[in-house]
Design an enzyme around this catalytic site. Structure first.
Site, PDB file in Angstrom:
ATOM      1  N   ASP A 348       0.809  -1.445   0.048  1.00 30.52           N
ATOM      2  CA  ASP A 348      -0.096  -0.070  -0.010  1.00 30.52           C
ATOM      3  C   ASP A 348       0.763   1.110   0.048  1.00 30.52           C
ATOM      4  O   ASP A 348       2.257   1.123   0.475  1.00 30.52           O
ATOM      5  CB  ASP A 348      -0.968  -0.224   1.363  1.00 30.52           C
ATOM      6  CG  ASP A 348      -1.763   1.225   1.532  1.00 30.52           C
ATOM      7  OD1 ASP A 348      -2.341   1.558   0.424  1.00 30.52           O
ATOM      8  OD2 ASP A 348      -1.719   1.622   2.530  1.00 30.52           O
ATOM      9  N   ASP A 544      -1.487  -0.916   6.003  1.00 30.45           N
ATOM     10  CA  ASP A 544      -1.191  -0.159   7.481  1.00 30.45           C
ATOM     11  C   ASP A 544      -2.372  -1.035   8.383  1.00 30.45           C
ATOM     12  O   ASP A 544      -2.481  -0.875   9.622  1.00 30.45           O
ATOM     13  CB  ASP A 544      -1.696   1.242   7.294  1.00 30.45           C
ATOM     14  CG  ASP A 544      -3.099   1.598   6.861  1.00 30.45           C
ATOM     15  OD1 ASP A 544      -3.958   0.471   6.592  1.00 30.45           O
ATOM     16  OD2 ASP A 544      -3.266   2.517   6.615  1.00 30.45           O
ATOM     17  N   ASP A 548      -6.837  -1.652   4.877  1.00 29.81           N
ATOM     18  CA  ASP A 548      -6.292  -2.867   3.920  1.00 29.81           C
ATOM     19  C   ASP A 548      -6.600  -3.959   4.468  1.00 29.81           C
ATOM     20  O   ASP A 548      -5.874  -5.206   4.062  1.00 29.81           O
ATOM     21  CB  ASP A 548      -5.025  -2.576   3.897  1.00 29.81           C
ATOM     22  CG  ASP A 548      -4.429  -1.310   3.052  1.00 29.81           C
ATOM     23  OD1 ASP A 548      -5.099  -1.209   1.988  1.00 29.81           O
ATOM     24  OD2 ASP A 548      -3.468  -0.622   3.463  1.00 29.81           O
TER      25      ASP A 548
END
Length: 654
Positions: A348, A544, A548
């Site tokens: 991410d 994180d 996600d």
């Protein structure tokens, strides 16, 4: 670790290889040092009388009685446990095998060797138990850093209580040098903390007021006060301990294979030992029963695969402990194995590759409204959102004395916010949201090809302002990507909901192989599935752990970054990196590969030595002395090899 979660003894050789615990009787047997000492003393005296002095009175009957007395302190507990196991239906236990082997030795008149088998076996078990307990204790000491006291505010003073009695919302005081007992919010000014017990980082961390402080941190420089946010059982350090305990119950494929292998291997070797005694009578003209029985006894002594069933679980346990020591929580041996095979790492962007500490660079206005008026709308809408961009905007804007009232608000994931304020429709978000709402953007407010993020505001369909916000890369991001490629990771990928141009610039800067932007949360999941389908090897996803969670769950190895404060991360991820250091991903792969190497070294050592001694025993070239030394010695070497991983350095400055 509790006995149930981190057990590493070898109780049986074909049953219950699930790292069984030692019973009270076994622990007593292994820890009463007077028993092997007495047996060793009597055995030594017997050998001197047998081979050096040879007195007339030391005849066969006296010899038998003497060696029986030497045998009982170490032999009786083993025979007793062998009998109890036999009653439970567990035939091929090490206790039963050792009992049969020593009875056979006494039967053929090899009294000293019968005593020696039990003596060295008991000494070896004591050393094994000591090594296992030491490894378990060192990991527990490393992790169990929960404070035993908390200073709770009581009027104008503080009283000392145990942390488990402190409720949420209570104010506690932590003095310099003390360990924080509970997770809380700092309500005094900025303070410095040693976070090594939580994150593995030696560098002190500075925390400002209203920021979170985690249990296990050490207050470094001043008296502080915290508002408790979690109970003792739910504190970060308690969750770490719970995860490491549960991790030892998740078996790697190698462990499961060895357990299955041992259940087949041991009975086969026992059958071979029996055939070794019986079959030569049909083919060897000079057959002597005592000679072939002796060879069969050597087979029995060496047959127990203790070195395998002790050292392999301990190898994975050592790997999990080494990772924990470095601020990496791996939730099981199966995930260590998966980490070893990772060939693609997907990241991410916001909060993972970047700090997610956004700051407003400027606000462009496109109407007659001034910045204060625009700020009133921005603040009113964004103040209810926890998104990092929303916090950056509210931190930047001066708080109006009379904040506008939001009558209705809808958060659109991946796009922005839509609100009703005093009858006006206020839309704040990215370019996609503006397109969906049919808002024509001012040319100067369109997306530019730089790493800044544009947040647009429209009122009743008219573009009013554009807020330019920037994030910055983590200091070790480039180094982390280089390390992964150096370790043989084939591809690095970035998935982000940010505008494609922003994401591509970050990706080029970090030299990431594949870059995908403008992704909604559900599109991230679809993209990850696509990556998995065309990838050889395991796919890891680093995020994180909050937004996600679905992608973390879909990946082969979900890695939550810097997420000890996030329940979603702890629950969803397979690996939790407690700090924000991206280089910990490469470090976790190194630990996983080293763990695997050690496990296979132990398998090779145990099987290699046992195969050689079994062959020598069958040929009559190995004695019971050599058999017991091989069995006990290999087990000890395997244990020492397994626990050494906790002393290794896995960081890289290259």
């Amino acid at each position: 670790m509790s006995q149930s979660s981190a057990q590493t003894g070898c109780k049986t050789c074909s049953v219950n290889h699930d790292t069984p615990s030692y019973s009270t009787d076994e622990v007593n047997f292994l820890t009463k040092h007077w028993q092997p000492i007495v047996s060793a003393l009597l055995l030594t005296i017997g050998l001197i009388l047998d081979y050096f002095i040879d007195p007339v009175w030391f005849n066969e009957s006296f010899r038998l009685a003497w060696y029986l007395i030497a045998y009982l302190p170490v032999g009786y507990p083993v025979v007793k446990m062998g009998w109890e196991s036999l009653i439970r239906g567990e035939v091929f236990t090490e206790f039963f095998l050792m009992s049969i082997a020593t009875f056979g030795a006494f039967f053929i008149g090899e009294y000293p060797e019968g005593v020696a088998v039990m003596l060295f076996y008991s000494v070896g078990e004591a050393f094994q138990h000591s090594a296992v307990q030491k490894a378990r204790s060192s990991i527990r000491a490393l992790l169990d850093v929960r404070a035993e006291v908390a200073h709770v505010k009581d009027g104008n003073s503080f009283k000392t209580v145990h942390p488990d009695s402190v409720p949420i919302g209570q104010i506690i005081q932590v003095k310099p040098g003390e360990r924080v007992p509970l997770d809380g919010k700092l309500i005094t000014d900025r303070a410095a903390f040693d976070t090594s017990a939580i994150t593995g980082e030696s560098k002190p961390r500075h925390i400002s007021d209203n920021e979170n402080v985690l249990a296990g941190m050490i207050n470094l420089n001043r008296v502080i006060e915290l508002e408790v946010q979690k109970t003792y059982e739910n504190s970060s350090i308690s969750r770490i301990l719970k995860m490491v305990q549960e991790a030892t119950s998740r078996k790697a494929k190698t462990e499961l294979f060895i357990r299955s292998f041992a259940k087949v291997y041991t009975p086969i070797v026992v059958l071979l030992a029996t055939l070794l005694v019986a079959l030569p009578a049909l083919f060897v003209s000079s057959y002597v029963f005592e000679e072939w029985l002796y060879r069969g006894l050597v087979f029995l002594v060496i047959s127990c695969p203790c070195a395998l069933v002790i050292s392999i679980p301990l190898g994975y346990f050592g790997g999990i402990g080494a990772a924990s020591k470095n601020g990496i929580l791996v939730k099981g041996g199966n995930f260590l194995d998966a980490l070893r095979s990772v060939k693609t790492v997907v990241f991410d962007k916001t909060g993972t590759l970047t700090h997610a500490t956004f700051s407003v660079q400027n606000i462009e206005l496109y109407s007659d409204m001034n910045e204060s008026q625009i700020g009133s709308y921005l603040f009113a809408v964004e103040k209810v959102s926890n998104h990092p961009i929303a916090r950056a905007i509210t931190d930047y804007i001066y708080t109006p004395e009379h904040s506008l009232k939001v009558d209705q608000q809808n958060e659109i994931p991946g796009y922005g916010l839509k609100s009703i304020i005093e009858g006006q429709t206020v839309v704040i978000g990215n370019q996609k949201l503006m397109e969906n709402e049919q808002v024509e953007l001012n040319k100067s407010g369109s997306e530019s090809k730089n790493s800044s993020t544009k947040v647009h505001m429209a009122i009743d369909g008219i573009h009013q302002a554009t807020v330019t916000i920037s994030d910055r890369l983590k200091d070790d991001a480039k180094h982390a990507i280089r390390q992964l490629h150096h370790l043989g990771v084939d591809r690095t990928v970035m998935l982000s909901g940010d505008h494609k141009e922003v994401v591509e610039e970050v990706g080029r800067d970090l030299k990431i192989d594949e870059i995908y932007g403008d992704l909604l949360p559900e599109q991230k999941s679809e993209k990850l599935e696509e990556i998995k389908e065309r990838t050889k090897g395991k796919v890891a996803y680093a995020g994180d752990g909050i937004n996600d969670a679905p992608v973390l769950a879909l990946s082969d190895v979900g890695i939550a970054m810097g997420a000890m404060g996030s329940d979603a991360a702890v629950e969803t991820a397979d690996v939790v990196i407690q700090s924000d250091q991206l280089t910990k991903i490469a470090e976790s792969i190194r630990i996983a590969r080293k763990t695997r190497n050690i496990v296979w070294q132990n398998i090779g050592l145990a099987l290699g030595v046992k195969t050689v001694v079994l062959a020598l025993g069958a040929l009559g070239m190995a004695s019971l002395w050599e058999a017991v030394f091989a069995d006990v010695g290999v087990a000890l070497l395997a244990i020492l090899n397994a626990v050494r991983i906790q002393k290794m350095n896995f960081s890289s400055n290259s």
